[in-house]
Write a protein that holds these residues in place. Structure first.
Motif, PDB file in Angstrom:
ATOM      1  N   LEU A  40     -37.875  22.489  60.877  1.00 55.06           N
ATOM      2  CA  LEU A  40     -36.961  23.284  60.845  1.00 55.06           C
ATOM      3  C   LEU A  40     -35.471  22.986  60.572  1.00 55.06           C
ATOM      4  CD1 LEU A  40     -38.069  26.212  63.107  1.00 55.06           C
ATOM      5  CD2 LEU A  40     -38.396  26.326  60.812  1.00 55.06           C
ATOM      6  N   ARG A  41     -35.003  22.053  61.286  1.00 50.25           N
ATOM      7  CA  ARG A  41     -33.562  21.601  61.295  1.00 50.25           C
ATOM      8  C   ARG A  41     -33.206  20.637  60.460  1.00 50.25           C
ATOM      9  NH1 ARG A  41     -33.253  21.911  67.792  1.00 50.25           N
ATOM     10  NH2 ARG A  41     -32.690  24.168  67.915  1.00 50.25           N
ATOM     11  N   ALA A  42     -34.564  20.021  59.839  1.00 47.13           N
ATOM     12  CA  ALA A  42     -34.363  19.166  58.519  1.00 47.13           C
ATOM     13  C   ALA A  42     -33.890  20.089  57.317  1.00 47.13           C
ATOM     14  CB  ALA A  42     -35.449  18.221  58.383  1.00 47.13           C
ATOM     15  N   GLU A  43     -34.322  21.316  57.308  1.00 48.44           N
ATOM     16  CA  GLU A  43     -33.848  22.149  56.239  1.00 48.44           C
ATOM     17  C   GLU A  43     -32.526  22.740  56.192  1.00 48.44           C
ATOM     18  OE1 GLU A  43     -35.812  22.541  53.442  1.00 48.44           O
ATOM     19  OE2 GLU A  43     -37.378  21.256  54.299  1.00 48.44           O
ATOM     20  N   LYS A  68     -34.963  33.068  61.341  1.00 52.48           N
ATOM     21  CA  LYS A  68     -35.248  31.976  62.137  1.00 52.48           C
ATOM     22  C   LYS A  68     -36.255  31.819  63.108  1.00 52.48           C
ATOM     23  CE  LYS A  68     -30.473  29.843  62.429  1.00 52.48           C
ATOM     24  NZ  LYS A  68     -29.470  29.354  63.518  1.00 52.48           N
ATOM     25  N   LEU A  72     -39.538  22.326  65.601  1.00 52.20           N
ATOM     26  CA  LEU A  72     -37.981  22.154  65.372  1.00 52.20           C
ATOM     27  C   LEU A  72     -37.342  21.003  64.370  1.00 52.20           C
ATOM     28  CD1 LEU A  72     -36.396  23.156  69.005  1.00 52.20           C
ATOM     29  CD2 LEU A  72     -37.011  24.619  67.013  1.00 52.20           C
ATOM     30  N   SER A  73     -37.894  20.054  64.618  1.00 57.94           N
ATOM     31  CA  SER A  73     -37.552  18.851  63.405  1.00 57.94           C
ATOM     32  C   SER A  73     -37.735  19.238  62.369  1.00 57.94           C
ATOM     33  CB  SER A  73     -38.113  17.251  63.701  1.00 57.94           C
ATOM     34  OG  SER A  73     -38.036  17.153  65.316  1.00 57.94           O
ATOM     35  N   TYR A  97     -32.112  26.568  56.756  1.00 64.96           N
ATOM     36  CA  TYR A  97     -32.307  27.125  57.963  1.00 64.96           C
ATOM     37  C   TYR A  97     -31.222  27.712  58.661  1.00 64.96           C
ATOM     38  CZ  TYR A  97     -34.027  27.533  62.863  1.00 64.96           C
ATOM     39  OH  TYR A  97     -34.273  27.846  64.231  1.00 64.96           O
ATOM     40  N   ASN A  98     -30.013  26.656  58.853  1.00 63.63           N
ATOM     41  CA  ASN A  98     -28.824  27.316  59.656  1.00 63.63           C
ATOM     42  C   ASN A  98     -28.315  28.607  58.850  1.00 63.63           C
ATOM     43  OD1 ASN A  98     -29.119  25.048  61.159  1.00 63.63           O
ATOM     44  ND2 ASN A  98     -28.139  23.482  59.982  1.00 63.63           N
ATOM     45  N   TYR A 136     -34.898  27.541  73.281  1.00 64.18           N
ATOM     46  CA  TYR A 136     -34.588  27.660  71.597  1.00 64.18           C
ATOM     47  C   TYR A 136     -34.460  29.049  71.483  1.00 64.18           C
ATOM     48  CZ  TYR A 136     -36.107  28.543  67.097  1.00 64.18           C
ATOM     49  OH  TYR A 136     -36.158  29.050  65.804  1.00 64.18           O
ATOM     50  N   GLU A 171     -30.960  30.596  72.325  1.00 68.41           N
ATOM     51  CA  GLU A 171     -30.326  30.076  71.268  1.00 68.41           C
ATOM     52  C   GLU A 171     -30.279  31.249  70.107  1.00 68.41           C
ATOM     53  OE1 GLU A 171     -30.518  26.127  70.058  1.00 68.41           O
ATOM     54  OE2 GLU A 171     -30.395  25.283  71.981  1.00 68.41           O
TER      55      GLU A 171
END
Length: 221
Positions: free
Chosen positions: A76-79, A90, A73-74, A82-83, A137, A140
């Protein structure tokens, strides 16, 4: 000369040391330790320190699974992109990244589960924390899909979508642990096909469209 006080080992460092030492023991011996006392003596910590973080060796195995999930997850969410992904994208990104993280631990996982993977029915105790984390996750991602109408809301079924996606986790792990293809390319194909199949089922299908049309015709009489 002023004396420099020795650096204290943080709780995070000590916990990480126990986890890494446990993984190394399994890599070197092909199995888990049988005695907490002997394991603690080997890595030069007090037995009480071990129990301050873990009640048993299974709890360490569980921590490894949750660590792999957290790292995934770290990443993915650093990109930033991704959002902007759809729910389908996702989940695809999650599985591709998760498998990459599993690769870093393949020898360790093979030593524990060998190519038979996980039991077909019962869930090993060490996966329960990971399962809870993943399902949170997945809920979500599914909720976002419902809001964008990428995923259809169906009475009595929608609430089970997260469990269906969890079954994909188990399927893909079992597939990957047995995969002998170069670069695990077959696992990549399995990810794409299984996620697309899942979203085709969760999405608005031809049957849903037929039901909607039938309702329209009935209400328009």
């Amino acid at each position: 000369m002023e004396k420099v006080a020795p650096k204290k080992t943080s709780k995070v460092d000590k916990r990480a040391k126990i986890i890494s030492s446990f993984k190394m023991y399994i890599l070197e011996n092909g199995k888990a330790p049988v005695s907490v006392f002997k394991f603690c003596r080997d890595i030069k910590i007090k037995e009480a320190e071990f129990y301050a973080y873990f009640p048993n060796f299974n709890a360490i195995k569980g921590a490894v699974w949750q660590e792999i999930f957290s790292n995934t997850l770290s990443i993915l969410r650093a990109e930033p992109v991704y959002n902007e992904y759809s729910s389908r994208e996702k989940l695809l990104a999650f599985f591709y990244t998760w498998i990459e993280e599993l690769k870093h631990n393949r020898s360790y996982l093979l030593a524990i589960y060998d190519t038979e993977g996980l039991p077909p029915k019962s869930l090993p105790e060490e996966l329960r924390g990971f399962r809870e984390d993943f399902k949170a996750y997945a809920k979500e991602v599914i909720k976002e899909g419902e809001e964008s109408e990428e995923i259809a809301q169906r009475p009595y079924i929608t609430d089970k979508y997260d469990e269906a996606v969890w079954l994909q986790v188990m399927f893909l792990f079992r597939f990957w642990i047995k995969d002998q293809s170069a670069g695990f390319e077959k696992t990549d194909q399995a990810i794409e096909k299984s996620v697309n199949f899942a979203f085709d089922l969760m999405g608005k299908s031809a049957l849903d469209s037929f039901v909607d049309f039938a309702k329209f015709l009935y209400q328009s009489r």
